[in-house]
Scaffold this active site. Structure first.
Site, short mmCIF file in Angstrom:
data_model
loop_
_atom_site.label_atom_id
_atom_site.label_comp_id
_atom_site.label_asym_id
_atom_site.label_seq_id
_atom_site.Cartn_x
_atom_site.Cartn_y
_atom_site.Cartn_z
N HIS A 167 -16.30 -8.40 9.83
CA HIS A 167 -15.43 -7.86 8.79
C HIS A 167 -13.97 -7.86 9.23
O HIS A 167 -13.66 -7.60 10.39
CB HIS A 167 -15.86 -6.40 8.51
CG HIS A 167 -15.31 -5.82 7.26
ND1 HIS A 167 -15.18 -4.44 7.07
CD2 HIS A 167 -14.84 -6.38 6.11
CE1 HIS A 167 -14.69 -4.20 5.87
NE2 HIS A 167 -14.47 -5.37 5.27
N TYR A 177 -25.25 3.99 17.73
CA TYR A 177 -24.86 3.29 16.52
C TYR A 177 -25.52 1.93 16.47
O TYR A 177 -25.55 1.19 17.48
CB TYR A 177 -23.34 3.15 16.46
CG TYR A 177 -22.83 2.43 15.24
CD1 TYR A 177 -23.18 2.85 13.96
CD2 TYR A 177 -22.00 1.32 15.36
CE1 TYR A 177 -22.73 2.19 12.84
CE2 TYR A 177 -21.52 0.65 14.24
CZ TYR A 177 -21.90 1.09 12.99
OH TYR A 177 -21.44 0.43 11.87
N HIS A 216 -13.83 -7.10 13.39
CA HIS A 216 -14.81 -6.28 14.07
C HIS A 216 -16.20 -6.62 13.54
O HIS A 216 -16.34 -7.33 12.54
CB HIS A 216 -14.51 -4.78 13.89
CG HIS A 216 -14.36 -4.36 12.45
ND1 HIS A 216 -13.20 -4.56 11.73
CD2 HIS A 216 -15.23 -3.77 11.59
CE1 HIS A 216 -13.35 -4.10 10.50
NE2 HIS A 216 -14.59 -3.62 10.39
N HIS A 261 -26.40 -6.87 2.69
CA HIS A 261 -25.98 -5.60 3.28
C HIS A 261 -24.95 -4.98 2.35
O HIS A 261 -23.88 -5.54 2.14
CB HIS A 261 -25.38 -5.84 4.67
CG HIS A 261 -25.03 -4.60 5.43
ND1 HIS A 261 -25.87 -4.03 6.36
CD2 HIS A 261 -23.95 -3.80 5.36
CE1 HIS A 261 -25.31 -2.95 6.86
NE2 HIS A 261 -24.14 -2.79 6.27
N HIS A 309 -10.67 0.34 14.33
CA HIS A 309 -10.45 -1.04 13.91
C HIS A 309 -9.37 -0.99 12.83
O HIS A 309 -9.62 -0.53 11.72
CB HIS A 309 -11.75 -1.65 13.41
CG HIS A 309 -12.82 -1.67 14.45
ND1 HIS A 309 -14.15 -1.40 14.18
CD2 HIS A 309 -12.75 -1.93 15.79
CE1 HIS A 309 -14.85 -1.49 15.30
NE2 HIS A 309 -14.03 -1.81 16.28
N GLU A 344 -10.29 1.74 9.95
CA GLU A 344 -11.60 2.35 10.15
C GLU A 344 -11.64 3.04 11.52
O GLU A 344 -11.65 2.36 12.55
CB GLU A 344 -12.71 1.30 10.08
CG GLU A 344 -12.75 0.52 8.78
CD GLU A 344 -13.86 -0.53 8.78
OE1 GLU A 344 -14.79 -0.43 9.63
OE2 GLU A 344 -13.79 -1.47 7.97
#
Length: 443
Positions: free
Chosen positions: A335, A350, A371, A292, A365, A341
């Site tokens: 993460h 989403y 998160h 990713h 976050h 963020e």
């Protein structure tokens, strides 16, 4: 509004004159002794005079009366717009907001300025270094009133309802799935056509620019030709009852009166302009093999800090695209980040949290706050057949990412009453899959 015209390009040297006054741009100089049509010449500087040519921003405006003709500014109530980052104690938790409430006009008439609410931010407009994140919820157009931000640039993201923005440079219609940037010092007024909501990223001390493309090459992401700036339009209108100029200065609001419309610019030229961009034109790049990629590949605009590679703020989107990665957990990874963020949702669902995160809401976050995908997303995508598929079809989520450790305001934590206090529960059902007897499969 049908018939609005625009000029194409990002940071170009533009020139425009209202067709009602041909020849209103002076030829061969900026500041003639007598301007065509008896206009006043006024320079709007968006950078220091001595900035390198590549970053020097300024425009010349040729107007019926200069901006300096007004009564003194006096303080006015700021409502929920603030730069006070010490109203409440810090909160390092994952935060999510339900869609922010829009009052109906039958309850109370609220225009764009009255509907500004600060969610979070950091830094200081006096030192020209910082960020503010706001929402706007309104139901009424601004009448004989305009706004300018002396502190920084506004990147405006409409979420519900079109907004017609009249600026000194001309008019822009901005619809959901489009954004616009009103740079520091530019006066503008907002017309709405019903209940309207959106998000604002404010930066102090830097202007937004296109990110460097590096190995991507010469083309991709947000292409310069897809940015649009307005063409000159003016009104020669006196307002005997008083036209109000609202000025955001050092985090506070001030108002003054004058007896004419400030949108009296007959012609202008320069590279310091408002502009808009349609997010559907973003040319996404993505992983075509495995893993990713980091979300920085979806950066539309960035406001750089003085530290190379570190932004005061990035505006990042998650547009419809293909997912084709093999042997990969395709949604965003779990993460912890040295950046803050803030996410919003313009439409759709989403991909990492299909429930709970709703259009018109948001999430924050903070720096080093963990998160990632919720339990349902993890389970579904850990067992999914990995075939090419469309991702985020009919959806547009975005992120304001900042190197600042942002504080949440009292309005954001308490007054708005939209904070989802059950947010943490979306990860509660994550369970251990650890198998100490696991062995690699034989190939």
């Amino acid at each position: 509004m049908a018939g609005l015209k625009y000029m194409s390009g990002f940071g170009n040297e533009f020139s425009s004159e209202d067709p009602r006054c041909p020849g209103s741009l002076p030829e061969g100089q900026n500041n003639p002794q007598v301007c065509p049509y008896g206009l006043y010449a006024e320079q709007l500087s968006g950078s220091a005079f001595t900035c390198p040519r590549s970053t020097n921003k300024r425009s010349w405006l040729y107007r019926i009366l200069p901006s300096v003709k007004h009564k003194p500014f006096t303080p006015m109530p700021c409502g929920d717009l603030t730069e006070n980052w010490d109203e409440v104690e810090p909160d390092p938790n994952q935060l999510r907001w339900l869609p922010f409430t829009i009052l109906k006009s039958t309850e109370k008439k609220v225009d764009f300025v009255a509907g500004l609410h600060t969610i979070c931010g950091a830094g200081n407009s006096k030192s020209r270094n910082g960020i503010g994140i706001h929402v706007f919820t309104c139901n009424t157009s601004m009448v004989d009133k305009c706004f300018n931000n002396s502190d920084g640039d506004f990147l405006i993201v409409p979420q519900q309802g079109d907004i017609l923005i009249t600026t000194e440079f001309g008019k822009m219609m901005v619809e959901p799935n489009e954004i616009c940037v009103i740079q520091q010092g530019m006066r503008f007024s907002v017309d709405v056509f019903g209940e309207t909501r959106g998000y604002i990223l404010e930066v102090y001390g830097a202007h937004f620019e296109l990110p460097d493309l590096g190995p991507i090459g010469a083309n991709g992401l947000a292409n310069p030709r897809d940015f649009l700036c307005p063409v000159a339009w003016f009104e020669d209108r006196t307002v005997p009852s008083g036209y109000t100029i609202i000025n955001k200065y050092q985090g506070k609001l001030f108002a003054c009166q004058q007896d004419f419309s400030p949108f009296n610019v007959v012609a202008w030229h320069g590279n310091y302009t408002p502009y808009k961009y349609n997010l559907k034109h973003f040319m996404a790049v993505n992983c075509v093999a495995f893993d990713h990629a980091d979300p920085s590949i979806f950066t539309v605009l960035t406001a750089k800090s003085t530290k190379p590679g570190v932004a005061i703020a990035d505006f990042v989107i998650f547009p419809p695209r293909w997912g084709v990665a093999d042997h990969t957990f395709r949604p965003p990874y779990y993460h912890r980040n040295c950046m803050s963020e803030f996410m919003g949702l313009i439409k759709g669902h989403y991909e990492a949290k299909e429930e709970g995160f709703q259009p018109g809401g948001g999430s924050l976050h903070s720096i080093m706050t963990p998160h990632g995908p919720d339990a349902d997303c993890f389970q579904k995508n850990s067992t999914a057949e990995l075939k090419p598929e469309r991702v985020a079809e009919g959806t547009m989520a975005f992120m304001f990412e900042s190197s600042f450790s942002m504080a949440v305001t009292k309005w954001g934590l308490e007054t708005c009453q939209r904070l989802d206090k059950t947010y943490y529960q979306c990860w509660e059902r994550l369970r251990s899959h650890f198998n100490p007897n696991w062995k690699p499969s034989k190939q």
